[in-house]
Motif scaffolding. Structure first.
Motif, PDB file in Angstrom:
ATOM      1  N   THR A 238      26.625  32.874  24.393  1.00  0.00           N
ATOM      2  CA  THR A 238      27.807  33.295  24.284  1.00  0.00           C
ATOM      3  C   THR A 238      28.331  33.996  25.250  1.00  0.00           C
ATOM      4  OG1 THR A 238      27.784  33.499  21.757  1.00  0.00           O
ATOM      5  CG2 THR A 238      29.796  34.427  22.678  1.00  0.00           C
ATOM      6  N   ALA A 239      27.542  34.814  26.086  1.00  0.00           N
ATOM      7  CA  ALA A 239      27.960  35.675  27.394  1.00  0.00           C
ATOM      8  C   ALA A 239      28.193  34.737  28.367  1.00  0.00           C
ATOM      9  CB  ALA A 239      27.020  36.710  27.529  1.00  0.00           C
ATOM     10  N   VAL A 240      27.122  33.923  28.614  1.00  0.00           N
ATOM     11  CA  VAL A 240      27.175  32.722  29.652  1.00  0.00           C
ATOM     12  C   VAL A 240      28.318  32.212  29.684  1.00  0.00           C
ATOM     13  CG1 VAL A 240      25.909  30.991  30.749  1.00  0.00           C
ATOM     14  CG2 VAL A 240      24.611  32.914  30.160  1.00  0.00           C
ATOM     15  N   VAL A 241      28.458  31.409  28.432  1.00  0.00           N
ATOM     16  CA  VAL A 241      29.719  30.390  27.993  1.00  0.00           C
ATOM     17  C   VAL A 241      30.870  31.483  28.353  1.00  0.00           C
ATOM     18  CG1 VAL A 241      30.933  29.123  26.526  1.00  0.00           C
ATOM     19  CG2 VAL A 241      28.570  29.151  26.492  1.00  0.00           C
ATOM     20  N   LEU A 242      31.304  32.415  28.004  1.00  0.00           N
ATOM     21  CA  LEU A 242      32.329  33.325  28.486  1.00  0.00           C
ATOM     22  C   LEU A 242      32.745  33.580  29.773  1.00  0.00           C
ATOM     23  CD1 LEU A 242      34.768  34.782  26.530  1.00  0.00           C
ATOM     24  CD2 LEU A 242      33.366  36.715  26.560  1.00  0.00           C
ATOM     25  N   ILE A 243      31.452  33.798  30.458  1.00  0.00           N
ATOM     26  CA  ILE A 243      31.558  34.213  31.983  1.00  0.00           C
ATOM     27  C   ILE A 243      32.104  32.775  32.516  1.00  0.00           C
ATOM     28  CG2 ILE A 243      30.360  34.930  34.083  1.00  0.00           C
ATOM     29  CD1 ILE A 243      28.511  36.562  32.333  1.00  0.00           C
ATOM     30  N   LEU A 244      31.649  31.716  32.205  1.00  0.00           N
ATOM     31  CA  LEU A 244      31.964  30.516  32.675  1.00  0.00           C
ATOM     32  C   LEU A 244      33.326  30.225  32.760  1.00  0.00           C
ATOM     33  CD1 LEU A 244      28.983  28.158  32.210  1.00  0.00           C
ATOM     34  CD2 LEU A 244      29.630  29.530  34.132  1.00  0.00           C
ATOM     35  N   LEU A 245      33.963  30.471  31.329  1.00  0.00           N
ATOM     36  CA  LEU A 245      35.346  30.176  30.957  1.00  0.00           C
ATOM     37  C   LEU A 245      36.070  31.192  31.603  1.00  0.00           C
ATOM     38  CD1 LEU A 245      37.269  28.720  29.129  1.00  0.00           C
ATOM     39  CD2 LEU A 245      36.774  30.476  27.495  1.00  0.00           C
ATOM     40  N   GLY A 246      35.572  32.438  31.782  1.00  0.00           N
ATOM     41  CA  GLY A 246      36.526  33.270  32.561  1.00  0.00           C
ATOM     42  C   GLY A 246      36.784  32.960  34.089  1.00  0.00           C
ATOM     43  N   ILE A 247      35.680  32.442  34.547  1.00  0.00           N
ATOM     44  CA  ILE A 247      35.759  32.042  36.047  1.00  0.00           C
ATOM     45  C   ILE A 247      36.847  30.814  36.290  1.00  0.00           C
ATOM     46  CG2 ILE A 247      34.474  31.084  37.906  1.00  0.00           C
ATOM     47  CD1 ILE A 247      32.076  32.678  36.924  1.00  0.00           C
ATOM     48  N   VAL A 248      36.718  29.878  35.382  1.00  0.00           N
ATOM     49  CA  VAL A 248      37.747  28.926  35.280  1.00  0.00           C
ATOM     50  C   VAL A 248      38.974  29.143  35.213  1.00  0.00           C
ATOM     51  CG1 VAL A 248      38.440  26.733  34.055  1.00  0.00           C
ATOM     52  CG2 VAL A 248      35.775  27.290  34.602  1.00  0.00           C
ATOM     53  N   VAL A 249      39.319  30.100  34.273  1.00  0.00           N
ATOM     54  CA  VAL A 249      40.551  30.551  33.853  1.00  0.00           C
ATOM     55  C   VAL A 249      41.259  31.257  34.968  1.00  0.00           C
ATOM     56  CG1 VAL A 249      41.851  31.852  32.260  1.00  0.00           C
ATOM     57  CG2 VAL A 249      40.323  30.304  31.387  1.00  0.00           C
ATOM     58  N   PHE A 250      40.433  32.198  35.461  1.00  0.00           N
ATOM     59  CA  PHE A 250      41.124  33.116  36.582  1.00  0.00           C
ATOM     60  C   PHE A 250      40.975  32.119  37.921  1.00  0.00           C
ATOM     61  CE2 PHE A 250      39.457  36.840  33.890  1.00  0.00           C
ATOM     62  CZ  PHE A 250      40.565  37.620  34.229  1.00  0.00           C
ATOM     63  N   GLY A 251      40.400  31.117  38.153  1.00  0.00           N
ATOM     64  CA  GLY A 251      40.463  30.214  39.167  1.00  0.00           C
ATOM     65  C   GLY A 251      41.822  29.588  39.025  1.00  0.00           C
ATOM     66  N   ILE A 252      42.021  28.978  37.767  1.00  0.00           N
ATOM     67  CA  ILE A 252      43.267  28.420  37.682  1.00  0.00           C
ATOM     68  C   ILE A 252      44.700  29.476  37.720  1.00  0.00           C
ATOM     69  CG2 ILE A 252      44.844  27.244  36.060  1.00  0.00           C
ATOM     70  CD1 ILE A 252      42.292  26.402  34.766  1.00  0.00           C
ATOM     71  N   ALA A 253      44.280  30.860  37.478  1.00  0.00           N
ATOM     72  CA  ALA A 253      45.337  31.515  37.660  1.00  0.00           C
ATOM     73  C   ALA A 253      45.683  31.889  39.036  1.00  0.00           C
ATOM     74  CB  ALA A 253      45.043  32.887  37.030  1.00  0.00           C
ATOM     75  N   TRP A 254      44.543  32.048  39.909  1.00  0.00           N
ATOM     76  CA  TRP A 254      44.411  32.388  41.285  1.00  0.00           C
ATOM     77  C   TRP A 254      45.310  31.203  42.011  1.00  0.00           C
ATOM     78  CZ3 TRP A 254      39.773  31.847  44.683  1.00  0.00           C
ATOM     79  CH2 TRP A 254      39.966  32.493  46.119  1.00  0.00           C
ATOM     80  N   VAL A 255      44.837  30.155  41.571  1.00  0.00           N
ATOM     81  CA  VAL A 255      45.578  28.986  42.505  1.00  0.00           C
ATOM     82  C   VAL A 255      46.753  28.781  42.035  1.00  0.00           C
ATOM     83  CG1 VAL A 255      45.516  26.317  42.643  1.00  0.00           C
ATOM     84  CG2 VAL A 255      43.385  27.514  42.635  1.00  0.00           C
ATOM     85  N   ALA A 256      47.219  28.931  40.771  1.00  0.00           N
ATOM     86  CA  ALA A 256      48.631  28.779  40.111  1.00  0.00           C
ATOM     87  C   ALA A 256      49.511  29.688  41.069  1.00  0.00           C
ATOM     88  CB  ALA A 256      48.841  28.807  38.972  1.00  0.00           C
ATOM     89  N   SER A 257      48.952  31.121  40.995  1.00  0.00           N
ATOM     90  CA  SER A 257      49.739  32.291  41.679  1.00  0.00           C
ATOM     91  C   SER A 257      49.941  32.072  43.170  1.00  0.00           C
ATOM     92  CB  SER A 257      48.961  33.719  41.432  1.00  0.00           C
ATOM     93  OG  SER A 257      47.784  33.688  42.095  1.00  0.00           O
ATOM     94  N   ALA A 258      49.112  31.418  43.859  1.00  0.00           N
ATOM     95  CA  ALA A 258      49.045  31.100  45.061  1.00  0.00           C
ATOM     96  C   ALA A 258      50.069  30.053  45.521  1.00  0.00           C
ATOM     97  CB  ALA A 258      47.714  30.901  45.774  1.00  0.00           C
ATOM     98  N   PHE A 259      50.233  29.065  44.784  1.00  0.00           N
ATOM     99  CA  PHE A 259      51.135  27.941  44.865  1.00  0.00           C
ATOM    100  C   PHE A 259      52.587  28.353  44.587  1.00  0.00           C
ATOM    101  CE2 PHE A 259      47.464  24.977  45.160  1.00  0.00           C
ATOM    102  CZ  PHE A 259      48.025  24.200  46.147  1.00  0.00           C
ATOM    103  N   PHE A 260      52.780  29.092  43.335  1.00  0.00           N
ATOM    104  CA  PHE A 260      54.215  29.316  43.060  1.00  0.00           C
ATOM    105  C   PHE A 260      54.789  30.599  43.601  1.00  0.00           C
ATOM    106  CE2 PHE A 260      52.118  26.387  39.861  1.00  0.00           C
ATOM    107  CZ  PHE A 260      53.282  25.521  39.552  1.00  0.00           C
ATOM    108  N   ASP A 261      53.849  31.378  44.262  1.00  0.00           N
ATOM    109  CA  ASP A 261      54.432  32.615  44.665  1.00  0.00           C
ATOM    110  C   ASP A 261      54.599  32.481  46.536  1.00  0.00           C
ATOM    111  OD1 ASP A 261      55.150  35.169  45.051  1.00  0.00           O
ATOM    112  OD2 ASP A 261      52.847  36.126  44.887  1.00  0.00           O
ATOM    113  N   ASP A 262      55.746  33.096  46.568  1.00  0.00           N
ATOM    114  CA  ASP A 262      56.324  32.629  48.199  1.00  0.00           C
ATOM    115  C   ASP A 262      55.560  33.864  48.926  1.00  0.00           C
ATOM    116  OD1 ASP A 262      57.869  30.718  47.324  1.00  0.00           O
ATOM    117  OD2 ASP A 262      59.478  32.064  46.989  1.00  0.00           O
TER     118      ASP A 262
END
Length: 514
Positions: free
Chosen positions: A155-179
């Protein structure tokens, strides 16, 4: 010496305020956890009927998941109570500013409550609930020793991998949509050393802002539907009046029918293969069960006093109609204030002082009305969510809700309750400012989003109410029109048939004349 004493007094005051806040939060947390546990146990599938246990590990996993769901539901209830507690605190401090018994109630306590609820909402949404779901579904890595620790590691491994994916998406989205140039530089590899400190201060609030915006959109969809659905729900809970109708006559008729069915069943027991009066024994038992249910309902209605039976239902419907109408009028009033420029947008973290002035022009009565409307909005949104197609399958059942469904319902309630303060402030139901990080979401500063949201909410609520109260009339009109069209169609068909028969008869006569 005086400066030293003043310093000690200040530190003592800070220490006492901290201890007081911790004690109050602890008592509030215990109360909410107990209420949440009672609510979950009311719906969850009982352990003696749940067949998902295959060993002792499953029992521990079930208990841990149940505890996490209880914490999440308690956090959700706390988010719902944020505005009511804040409004009550402001009114109490405004009415009794110098009272000794309310000195513990101050702005620092309310600010810290908002911050704690925001932090715990993030914790439950991004860690507790995903961990609970993956922990319930985990079995351990292949080749490892089976046990609760193996399931925990998976569960910990799956949760860490999911967190990396989610924060990666948030990182990319904030960079593209932020001026902001710094965000774009971070995306392309520059200033990478600042990325990890920004996770808690930028990307996590940004991700929560997206989730909150999604929750507000869900509320926009389900709250107007819930307003209309509340009339049906309350109609089932409250005894409907039947004027100029004698319940004793219905009871007498049902009693005679029950005795007749029992006599037929008793007669059929002596001859099991014989059909009594054209009815099979199974049909007789089903009819008896329906009659018994009808009899119990009539006896329940008879026990209700005539005043409550005849005035309870109309009074409840009038209260619901009044609350819905007040909500719509307040939204319309908020729209006009936004257009004129009197009303400020809900964006911005503000440090307000409680007790300076009342939040409502009506004083404590207006504040009490705001609290009722906020709680009514939450009830309507929950009812409307479980009414929507597709989401109705998530509706919990008493004593028959699996752990996976409990986790899903806790996530739904958490998203809706976390968005409730934002919804109430956006619609102008209350003037209490969003404190802490609740008011730091950037989309709250967009005038067109806020104005469009208010317009869509008012129009959707009006359409749902019109559809609710005119559905019966429209169905009757459509049914009558169908009957008229069918009658005209049958009439035209008959005329065509008669004309064809007459033409065939006249043609035969002409042949004979020839």
């Amino acid at each position: 010496m005086n400066e030293f004493d003043d310093d000690i007094n200040i530190r003592e005051q800070v220490f006492q305020n901290a201890i007081r806040e911790y004690v109050i939060f602890l008592l509030l947390a215990i109360l909410l956890i107990l209420l949440s546990y009672i609510g979950i146990t009311f719906f969850r599938k009982k352990a003696d009927t749940d067949e998902c246990y295959t060993g002792e590990d499953d029992v521990y996993v079930y208990k841990i998941s149940l505890f996490l769901c209880t914490l999440t539901l308690a956090i959700s209830v706390g988010a719902v109570l944020l505005l009511p507690i804040s409004i009550i605190s402001n009114e109490v401090l405004h009415l009794y500013p110098h009272s000794y018994y309310v000195k513990w109630l101050n702005s620092s306590l309310i600010h810290e409550l908002w911050n704690e609820i925001f932090f715990l909402s993030n914790l439950a949404l991004f860690i507790l609930m995903p961990f609970s779901y993956f922990f319930t579904e985990s079995e351990g890595f292949s080749g490892s020793r089976k046990g609760i620790m193996a399931r925990f590691y998976e569960t910990a491994v799956v949760l860490i991998l999911l967190g990396i994916v989610v924060f990666g998406i948030a990182w990319v989205a904030s960079a593209f949509f932020d001026d902001d140039k710094s965000s774009q530089q971070t995306l392309f590899g520059l200033n990478c050393c600042k990325t990890w400190p920004d996770v808690w201060h930028i990307y996590l609030p940004y991700l929560y802002s997206c989730i909150s915006f999604l929750g507000v959109l869900v509320l926009l969809l389900c709250t107007p539907v819930g307003f209309a659905r509340m009339f049906t729900v309350m109609g089932k809970l409250v005894v409907k009046p039947q004027f100029l109708h004698d319940i004793d006559i219905d009871l007498y008729r049902v009693t005679l029918t029950e005795e007749d069915l029992r006599r037929k069943i008793k007669h059929s027991n002596f001859a099991p293969t014989k059909i009594a009066n054209g009815c099979a024994p199974t049909d007789l038992h089903k009819a008896l069960e329906e009659i018994i249910k009808e009899k119990l309902a009539l006896e329940k209605r008879k026990m209700v006093s005539p005043l409550r039976r005849n005035l309870g239902y109309p009074l409840v419907i009038l209260i619901l109609l009044a609350l819905t109408a007040i909500c719509v009028l307040m939204v319309i009033h908020n729209i006009f204030q936004l257009l004129i420029g009197i009303k400020e947008l809900p964006f911005g973290t503000k440090q307000i002082a409680l007790g300076i002035t009342s939040l409502s022009a009506l004083g404590p009565a207006g504040a009490a009305l705001e609290i009722v409307l906020i709680l009514y909005l939450m009830c309507a949104s929950v009812v409307g969510f479980y009414t929507l197609p597709g989401f109705c399958h998530l509706r919990p059942k008493i004593d028959d809700t699996t752990m996976v469904l409990i986790i899903g319902n806790c996530i739904v309630i958490l998203v809706l309750s976390s968005a409730l303060p934002v919804l109430s402030r956006t619609l102008g139901i209350t003037n209490f400012d969003l404190l802490g990080d609740f008011g730091s979401m950037e989309w709250l500063g967009n005038f067109y989003i806020i104005l469009s949201y208010n317009l869509v909410f008012a129009v959707a609520t009006a359409l749902c109410l019109v559809n609710k109260f005119t559905a019966t009339v429209r169905q009757e009109i459509i049914q009558r029109l169908k009957m008229v069209f069918q009658r005209e169609k049958q009439r035209s068909h008959s005329l065509n048939y008669l004309n064809g028969a007459v033409s065939m008869g006249s043609g035969g006569c002409n042949l004979k004349d020839d």
